[in-house]
Design a protein around this motif. Structure first.
Motif, short mmCIF file in Angstrom:
data_model
loop_
_atom_site.label_atom_id
_atom_site.label_comp_id
_atom_site.label_asym_id
_atom_site.label_seq_id
_atom_site.Cartn_x
_atom_site.Cartn_y
_atom_site.Cartn_z
N ALA A 6 3.23 20.18 5.20
CA ALA A 6 4.63 20.60 5.10
C ALA A 6 5.08 20.66 3.65
N PHE A 7 4.63 19.69 2.84
CA PHE A 7 4.98 19.68 1.42
C PHE A 7 4.40 20.90 0.71
N VAL A 8 3.13 21.20 1.00
CA VAL A 8 2.48 22.36 0.38
C VAL A 8 3.19 23.65 0.77
N GLN A 9 3.57 23.75 2.04
CA GLN A 9 4.27 24.96 2.52
C GLN A 9 5.62 25.11 1.84
N ARG A 10 6.32 23.97 1.63
CA ARG A 10 7.60 24.03 0.92
C ARG A 10 7.41 24.47 -0.52
N GLY A 69 -3.31 11.55 10.71
CA GLY A 69 -2.78 12.82 11.19
C GLY A 69 -1.37 13.07 10.71
N THR A 70 -0.55 12.01 10.72
CA THR A 70 0.83 12.14 10.25
C THR A 70 0.88 12.49 8.77
N LEU A 71 0.05 11.83 7.97
CA LEU A 71 0.02 12.11 6.53
C LEU A 71 -0.44 13.53 6.25
N ARG A 72 -1.39 14.02 7.03
CA ARG A 72 -1.86 15.40 6.86
C ARG A 72 -0.75 16.39 7.15
N VAL A 115 -7.67 0.86 14.58
CA VAL A 115 -8.31 2.17 14.46
C VAL A 115 -7.37 3.27 14.94
N ILE A 116 -6.72 3.05 16.08
CA ILE A 116 -5.79 4.05 16.61
C ILE A 116 -4.64 4.28 15.62
N SER A 117 -4.11 3.19 15.07
CA SER A 117 -3.00 3.32 14.12
C SER A 117 -3.43 4.08 12.87
N LEU A 118 -4.67 3.85 12.41
CA LEU A 118 -5.17 4.56 11.23
C LEU A 118 -5.38 6.04 11.51
N GLY A 155 0.82 -1.20 0.00
CA GLY A 155 0.00 0.00 0.00
C GLY A 155 0.86 1.25 0.00
N ASN A 156 0.40 2.28 0.72
CA ASN A 156 1.16 3.53 0.77
C ASN A 156 2.05 3.63 2.02
N TYR A 157 2.33 2.48 2.65
CA TYR A 157 3.30 2.46 3.74
C TYR A 157 4.71 2.51 3.14
#
Length: 253
Positions: A227-231, A219-222, A211-214, A68-70
């Motif tokens: 950060a990417f958008v700001q860069r 939140g981490t992906l957001r 559920v907690i991990s998701l 996946g996207n991991y």
């Protein structure tokens, strides 16, 4: 603009899925097999075979993968497969003195073969429809695939569970793009068809952990996206400033 739906690919997928389901569950095709692992997993081979053939014939690129996207495959393996295997085999060992690793693994592979079809192929091909309609179609085709058409209370309850499962597992598929993740969630129903205190505890621990991990992962992906958008914004601003300076003072350049 919604994606175009390839109905012929979907029909091809489903005909193969139904045909193999009938052959492996309603005939004596597998009676000669003495290997219990193969007998279990081959009963779920239809959706995977149908999806793979449809993708090849119609040149469809799969969206979901094992990782996946991991960042690496180790995390989904440990989180979604390692956790239930450890909990279930541990509970069986301490209560019955047995370690059913092969059975647990077979159930996970069974769920994986199904999910290659339902979430890995069918859900993605129906993205052009409204979300609720996609869930309803996937759940209905999933229900019919089981080839149990008796109108009973338990079957109606099962259909309701499939609708809820199609929604929930679908959300996980969209979030992780991981077949390992959706296969684990799918397999919970097969693991815990009959509940007792121990099974309920394991079920709650698995669901709570996932559920907690998701939530944490979302939140981490957001934060990473922000950060990417700001860069990118910073680079664009610096680029505009450079162009402005060049226009004002061309000699310096």
């Amino acid at each position: 603009m919604r994606p175009r739906i390839n109905y012929l690919a979907i029909v091809t997928f489903y005909v193969i899925a139904i045909a193999l389901r009938y052959l492996t569950n309603k005939t004596q095709l597998l009676d000669g097999l003495t290997n219990d692992f193969l007998r279990i997993v081959l009963r779920a081979a239809g959706p995977a075979a149908g999806a793979l053939l449809a993708c090849v014939l119609f040149k469809i690129k799969p969206v979901l993968s094992l990782k996946g996207n991991y960042k690496n495959i180790a995390l989904p393996i440990l989180l979604y497969w390692g956790l239930p295997i450890a909990l279930i085999t541990g509970a069986e060992f301490f209560t019955k003195g047995t370690i059913p690793v092969v059975t647990v693994f077979a159930i996970l592979v069974y769920g994986l073969l199904e999910e290659i079809g339902w979430r890995g192929f069918l859900q993605q091909e129906l993205k052009g429809l409204p979300p609720f309609l996609t869930v309803l179609i996937v759940a209905t085709l999933w229900f019919v695939w089981h080839l149990n058409f008796k109108i009973t209370g338990s079957n109606l309850l099962f259909f309701g569970i499939l609708i809820l499962g199609s929604w929930g597992i679908g959300k996980v598929a969209d979030s992780t793009h991981s077949l390992l993740a959706v296969a684990a969630l799918h397999s919970l129903n097969n693991f815990f068809a009959q509940l007792d205190t121990m099974k309920i505890t394991i079920l709650v621990v698995c669901l709570f952990t996932w559920v907690i991990s998701l939530v944490v992962r979302k939140g981490t992906l957001r934060k990473q996206q922000l950060a990417f958008v700001q860069r990118q914004d910073g680079l664009e601003k610096r680029g505009c400033l450079t162009k402005r300076i060049q226009q004002v003072s061309p000699v310096l350049f």
